[in-house]
Design a protein around this motif. Sequence first.
Motif, PDB file in Angstrom:
ATOM      1  N   SER A  83       4.395 -10.773   0.347  1.00 31.34           N
ATOM      2  CA  SER A  83       4.726 -10.305   1.694  1.00 31.34           C
ATOM      3  C   SER A  83       5.293  -8.875   1.651  1.00 31.34           C
ATOM      4  O   SER A  83       4.926  -8.037   2.478  1.00 31.34           O
ATOM      5  CB  SER A  83       5.731 -11.257   2.337  1.00 31.34           C
ATOM      6  OG  SER A  83       6.120 -10.791   3.601  1.00 31.34           O
ATOM      7  N   THR A  85       4.643  -6.555  -0.433  1.00 24.10           N
ATOM      8  CA  THR A  85       3.604  -5.584  -0.795  1.00 24.10           C
ATOM      9  C   THR A  85       2.529  -5.430   0.284  1.00 24.10           C
ATOM     10  O   THR A  85       1.746  -4.497   0.240  1.00 24.10           O
ATOM     11  CB  THR A  85       2.899  -5.987  -2.104  1.00 24.10           C
ATOM     12  OG1 THR A  85       2.180  -7.206  -1.902  1.00 24.10           O
ATOM     13  CG2 THR A  85       3.874  -6.102  -3.250  1.00 24.10           C
ATOM     14  N   HIS A  86       2.488  -6.387   1.211  1.00 26.44           N
ATOM     15  CA  HIS A  86       1.458  -6.439   2.258  1.00 26.44           C
ATOM     16  C   HIS A  86       0.059  -6.662   1.649  1.00 26.44           C
ATOM     17  O   HIS A  86      -0.945  -6.213   2.213  1.00 26.44           O
ATOM     18  CB  HIS A  86       1.474  -5.193   3.149  1.00 26.44           C
ATOM     19  CG  HIS A  86       2.815  -4.905   3.724  1.00 26.44           C
ATOM     20  ND1 HIS A  86       3.416  -5.722   4.656  1.00 26.44           N
ATOM     21  CD2 HIS A  86       3.699  -3.909   3.476  1.00 26.44           C
ATOM     22  CE1 HIS A  86       4.602  -5.241   4.969  1.00 26.44           C
ATOM     23  NE2 HIS A  86       4.798  -4.145   4.266  1.00 26.44           N
ATOM     24  N   TYR A  89      -3.597  -6.059   2.404  1.00 28.25           N
ATOM     25  CA  TYR A  89      -3.919  -5.241   3.574  1.00 28.25           C
ATOM     26  C   TYR A  89      -3.273  -3.859   3.613  1.00 28.25           C
ATOM     27  O   TYR A  89      -3.572  -3.086   4.517  1.00 28.25           O
ATOM     28  CB  TYR A  89      -3.549  -6.003   4.850  1.00 28.25           C
ATOM     29  CG  TYR A  89      -4.226  -7.344   4.912  1.00 28.25           C
ATOM     30  CD1 TYR A  89      -5.600  -7.446   5.112  1.00 28.25           C
ATOM     31  CD2 TYR A  89      -3.507  -8.519   4.727  1.00 28.25           C
ATOM     32  CE1 TYR A  89      -6.240  -8.672   5.142  1.00 28.25           C
ATOM     33  CE2 TYR A  89      -4.141  -9.752   4.751  1.00 28.25           C
ATOM     34  CZ  TYR A  89      -5.492  -9.826   4.965  1.00 28.25           C
ATOM     35  OH  TYR A  89      -6.114 -11.039   4.989  1.00 28.25           O
ATOM     36  N   ALA A  90      -2.413  -3.536   2.694  1.00 28.79           N
ATOM     37  CA  ALA A  90      -1.757  -2.222   2.722  1.00 28.79           C
ATOM     38  C   ALA A  90      -2.783  -1.107   2.521  1.00 28.79           C
ATOM     39  O   ALA A  90      -3.786  -1.294   1.815  1.00 28.79           O
ATOM     40  CB  ALA A  90      -0.684  -2.147   1.641  1.00 28.79           C
TER      41      ALA A  90
END
Length: 150
Positions: A83, A85-86, A89-90
């Motif tokens: 979560s 690091t995303h 989707y980052a």
Amino acid sequence: MELILWRHAEAEEGYPDVARKLTEKGLKQAHNMAQWLKPRLPKHTRMIVSPATRTQQTALALCNDFETTPEVGTGASVDTVISATHWPYAENAVLVVGHQPTLGNIAASLICNKNTGFSIKKGAVWWFSCRQSAATGNIILRAVINPDMV
């Protein structure tokens, strides 16, 4: 997205756990791995680091431009780190400097989709990529580098 997992280098034994410092060997491991990473990291890589002293020292071997967050600290869960690091989707690459067994569990979940983890050697880097399409994502293990290999 690029996700790079970097386990802290070798640290002294002791208590409290979060205050443990790198050994001389650990400082060398961190320096060597940082020298390997520097020319390879994508521009604008976001670096998130555990608040533990040994992870801070490991990260400082690379640079001093990083975020310190308990979300990747000792005892962090796979879900908490993912979560933070995303993943996947980052927009930019994310480098996590953290701890076992969490990093090994993340690697195993990305490779095998299992809850049991891999053992990641102290100071080692595991580098993943995810290529997102409209329907699926392909996870690629790009590199596994141990400090004694650089």
